[in-house]
Structures are given as structure tokens and as C-alpha cells.
Design an enzyme around this catalytic site. Structure first.
Site, PDB file in Angstrom:
ATOM      1  N   ARG A  78     -81.641   1.601  39.319  1.00 28.51           N
ATOM      2  CA  ARG A  78     -82.948   1.931  38.738  1.00 28.51           C
ATOM      3  C   ARG A  78     -83.358   0.804  37.797  1.00 28.51           C
ATOM      4  NH1 ARG A  78     -84.342   5.493  33.703  1.00 28.51           N
ATOM      5  NH2 ARG A  78     -86.586   5.321  33.886  1.00 28.51           N
ATOM      6  N   HIS A 122     -91.841   1.241  31.827  1.00 27.54           N
ATOM      7  CA  HIS A 122     -90.786   1.486  30.838  1.00 27.54           C
ATOM      8  C   HIS A 122     -91.188   0.694  29.588  1.00 27.54           C
ATOM      9  CE1 HIS A 122     -86.332   2.782  30.465  1.00 27.54           C
ATOM     10  NE2 HIS A 122     -86.698   2.366  29.265  1.00 27.54           N
ATOM     11  N   ASN A 299     -83.471  12.235  31.357  1.00 27.75           N
ATOM     12  CA  ASN A 299     -82.644  11.363  30.506  1.00 27.75           C
ATOM     13  C   ASN A 299     -82.035  12.233  29.421  1.00 27.75           C
ATOM     14  OD1 ASN A 299     -83.658   9.298  32.031  1.00 27.75           O
ATOM     15  ND2 ASN A 299     -84.834   8.333  30.393  1.00 27.75           N
ATOM     16  N   TYR A 301     -78.973  12.532  26.400  1.00 28.61           N
ATOM     17  CA  TYR A 301     -77.973  11.823  25.588  1.00 28.61           C
ATOM     18  C   TYR A 301     -77.192  12.720  24.633  1.00 28.61           C
ATOM     19  CZ  TYR A 301     -79.848   7.391  27.228  1.00 28.61           C
ATOM     20  OH  TYR A 301     -80.222   6.339  28.028  1.00 28.61           O
TER      21      TYR A 301
END
Ligand code: IFM
Length: 453
Positions: A78, A122, A299, A301
Site C-alpha cells: 500500500r 495521504h 487503521n 493503533y
């Protein structure tokens, strides 16, 4: 013997990066200035005044980086495309050299048997567009649709997996409300508009990419933490609910056709962030944002425990783990793998996506090479192992998880933290650009080979 954890056949084992964080070559071959170029070139915005001018020099070293991916056995990669490398002025004239860079990258990935996942945004917005108002103005969403058209026409015959936006919440809140990311604004009402235009740009791009790239799968990547109240008190529960509403529901609900969550409209109104109500939402916008997608990228974390400091609060029942390096990464993020099972289950059972990818998960630890040249980053390996086990538990519960992209392939530029935080499974010596596989990379390689551990 410990039970084996085996993933479904054809699971996409991947690694992720982003253009500004690795490419460097910020002004080479006709690339236009991005908001991150401007932001990092302004003294005082970034730790040590680090910039992405050179970063991992991936723009020059990309062939070597693909060789490393091949060595790891990655099934997919990616990466993100730098909008100002393709359209230096944000719209209009195409920079052929910029397109060629990504075209060659994609060809080389495919030759290496690695499936490309391209993210269109991004965070590196062409500065020319920021000068016109950036994401606060609707014309940026329209420019994004044109950009998506240019890129998907050029690469859509070979790239079949597309992500429109990466973490729009971070762009809107950190960039336009809190001022710690480019463009550095601190204006909540403007940030609300930015959030809307980011979502709109996603919705506008989906049908364009589908038209240009036959049989492609298109999705969006959202960040989500595991947010819990520290007690059963209303105060703590409200904090957790609002934080989740701001960072996740405000984005995921419209994408799945539910519109903006009403509790959050009320909350943002009370904060003064919606002085004109939702006057920036045009009639067809919510339908556009809800364009059908093929997958959602998650995403994940860490966990965040919400505690109100009101003196009348109930006694605390949920405590973050003690602050040891095993429990907390160097970002000061709690290592909480159970939260990954939780968020995957929540997203699947609440929103019913066809498919989920973990498009980022990883840990910042700065363990350097030892005298033998190895990088003994057990803390990262442990983080990855426990999170993969947690992802596997979600699969067992029925979640259609189709792949995992470790963040990150390489140590890289970590936004406002500069180069101090290292998320890579490959060590980068920024002086020499030498790459060294960390022990976590070697472990990940064996996981890919065995499709589990
Ligand atoms: O480095 C970032 C990435 O660009 C977006 N998601 C979180 C990562 C770690 O902070």
C-alpha cells in the site's frame, strides 16, 4: 505446543507507506509544492525542524525497496500517490514525469508478484489549492475528482485496489482545527467544512475510479481507536462517546449512508463549530458520500481511556496498562491488541462492509542496529504478533478481514514528530539511506511464508 494461528487462504499480507513520508525529491522532475512542503519549511512546526525533502529517498531508491518487499515475500504493498507530483498546480496540466514514476513502480510491483494498493490522498495537498482555501472549500473536492480521474485512467489497467482518502479525520482535525498538521489552521468551523469536503471528495471519486479501472475495488481508510470510559459514570461515558463520534462516527456514518450522527451535530453546535448549521451540505452531497464501496480500510493503533476530571465523578474502573515499554510505544500509545478485535467486530457488525482490510497497524520503537548489524526489536515483534492474533480472533467471529498492512515498511518521516519516531520493520539510516531488515521484518517474513504463526 501452542495453538497455531492460520489465516484464510489468499490473505493479503502487506506493508504500507505514504508518499510524503518516504519519497523525498520534493521539488524534482516538475513536482509542485505541497502543503507539507510549506508546513515543514516553516520553522517551528516540526520537531527538530525535520522535513520530508529527502526522507527515505524512495523516489530514487524505489527499485531497491521493491527488492526488499520481494525478499519479505509481501503479497501486497500500500503506497500513496503525491497529488502535486501528478498535477503540480492541483488541477490542469499533468506532469508526465510524475505519472511515469508511479507507472513504473506499479509495473515493477506486478513483476515482483506484489499487488499494488494505491491511496490517492495521504495528506500532501498541492499548495496552490490550499492557497484557494484547501479542504475548506468545495472546489478542492472537485479538483480531487479530476485528479482521481487522471490517475485512475493512467494506472487503472494495472491497479485494481484503490483507497480514496487516508484518515480524513486526521486531516480535518489535526490540520484545520488543532493546527499541528499542515496547513496549521486552528479554526473549528473551517475544520467542519474541511471534513465534509474530504468526505465529498471520496464520494465523487468512487464512481470515477470504477469507470476507469475495470473490476477495481475501491474503499476508504478511516482511523479508529478503542475508546472506553474509565468508569460507568455519565461523565466518562459522554467523553468516550463524543470522542468516538468526532474521530470515527462523523466519517463512517455518512460513508455508509447514515448521514451525520445527530448527537454530534448537537455537540458541535454547542461548541460553536457549526455557526451556520450544516449549511455547507448541498442536497445531493450525502448520497454522493454514500457511493457504494467494496471495502473499508481500518487503521488501528491503540486504546484511549476517557476520564472526566470532574470532582463528582464515579471511582475509576478501567485503567490503562502500567507505563512500561511493552505496554506503551514510544508515541505514548497504549499497546492494546484486544481493541483490534473489538474495532473489527464493531465495524463489521454495525456497518456490514463486504470486506475489511487493516490498512495500518504497527508500533514506534527506536531500537537501533546492534554491533552485529541486527535490529533486535522484540517489542515491535511482540506488538505485531499480539495484534495479528487479535485480528485472527475477529476472523473467527465472522469478520471478513481480507488483509493486513503493517505500518510501516520503512522508518520514515512521522509528521509533526519528524524522524524521531520509527515505525518501520526496516531500519533506515538517514545519513546513508542504508536499509536493514529489523528482527520484526524477519519474523513477519516467516508469518507470510507460513500464512500464520
Ligand atoms: O505515520 C502515520 C500515518 O501516516 C497515518 N496513520 C498513523 C501513522 C502513525 O502515526
Amino acid at each position: 505446543m501452542a495453538n497455531k494461528i492460520i489465516f484464510p487462504e489468499n490473505f493479503f499480507w502487506g506493508a504500507a507507506t505514504a508518499s510524503y513520508q518516504i519519497e523525498g525529491a520534493w521539488d524534482k522532475h516538475g513536482k509542485g509544492e505541497s502543503t507539507w512542503d510549506r508546513f515543514t519549511h516553516t520553522q517551528g512546526n516540526i520537531k527538530n525542524n525535520d522535513t520530508g525533502d529527502v526522507a527515505d529517498d524512495h523516489y530514487r531508491l524505489w527499485k531497491k525497496d521493491i527488492a526488499l518487499m520481494k525478499r519479505l515475500g509481501l503479497k501486497s504493498y500500500r503506497f500513496s500517490i503525491s497529488w502535486p507530483r501528478i498535477l503540480p498546480a492541483g488541477r490542469g496540466e499533468v506532469n508526465k514525469k510524475g505519472l511515469d514514476f508511479y507507472s513504473k513502480l506499479v509495473d515493477a510491483l506486478l513483476d515482483a508478484g506484489i499487488i499494488p494498493f494505491a491511496t490517492l490522498y495521504h495528506w500532501d495537498l498541492p499548495q496552490t489549492l490550499e492557497d484557494e482555501g484547501g479542504w475548506v472549500v468545495r472546489s478542492t473536492a472537485e479538483a480531487f475528482a479530476d485528479y482521481a480521474n487522471v490517475v485512475s485512467r493512467a494506472l487503472g489497467d494495472r491497479v485494481k485496489n484503490w483507497i480514496t482518502q487516508n484518515e480524513p479525520a486526521v486531516v480535518a482535525w489535526l490540520g484545520y482545527e488543532m493546527g499541528v498538521h499542515a496547513p496549521g489552521l486552528k479554526d473549528h468551523p473551517k475544520a467542519m467544512r474541511a471534513a465534509h469536503n474530504l468526505l465529498l471528495s471520496h464520494g465523487m471519486a468512487v464512481p470515477i475510479i470504477k469507470r476507469n479501472s475495470g473490476n477495481a475495488e475501491v474503499g476508504i481508510t478511516l482511523n479508529i481507536g478503542w475508546k472506553v470510559p474509565a468508569s460507568i459514570s455519565k461523565l466518562d461515558r459522554d467523553l468516550a462517546q463524543k470522542d468516538d463520534g468526532k474521530w470515527f462516527r462523523w466519517f463512517v456514518d455518512p460513508v455508509y449512508g447514515r448521514g451525520y450522527p445527530s448527537d454530534m451535530v448537537e455537540h458541535f453546535t454547542k461548541l460553536g463549530a457549526l455557526p451556520g448549521g450544516l449549511d455547507f451540505v448541498k442536497e445531493s452531497d450525502m448520497d454522493a458520500i454514500a457511493a457504494p464501496i467494496d471495502f473499508i480500510g481500518i487503521n488501528y493503533y491503540n486504546r484511549i481511556v476517557h476520564r472526566s476530571n470532574d470532582t463528582d465523578n464515579e471511582p475509576q474502573l478501567v485503567f490503562p496498562k502500567p507505563r512500561t515499554p511493552e505496554n506503551w510505544t514510544e508515541m505514548e500509545w497504549e499497546n492494546y491488541p484486544e481493541g483490534l478485535t473489538g474495532v473489527l467486530a464493531r465495524v463489521y457488525f454495525n456497518y456490514n462492509p463486504f470486506k475489511i482490510y487493516i490498512t495500518e497497524n504497527g508500533a514506534s520503537y527506536s531500537t537501533p542496529p546492534d554491533e552485529k548489524g541486527n535490529v533486535p526489536d522484540e517489542l515491535r515483534t511482540n506488538y505485531l504478533r499480539t495484534h495479528l492474533a487479535a485480528a485472527h480472533r475477529a476472523i473467527q467471529a465472522g469478520v471478513p478481514l481480507a488483509g493486513y498492512f503493517v505500518w510501516s515498511l520503512l522508518d520514515n518521516f512521522e509528521w509533526s514528530f519528524g524522524y524521531g519516531q520509527r515505525f518501520g520493520i526496516i531500519w533506515v539510516d538517514y545519513k546513508t539511506q542504508k536499509r536493514t531488515l529489523k528482527d520484526s521484518a524477519k519474523w513477519y517474513k516467516s508469518v507470510i511464508k507460513k500464512n500464520g504463526f
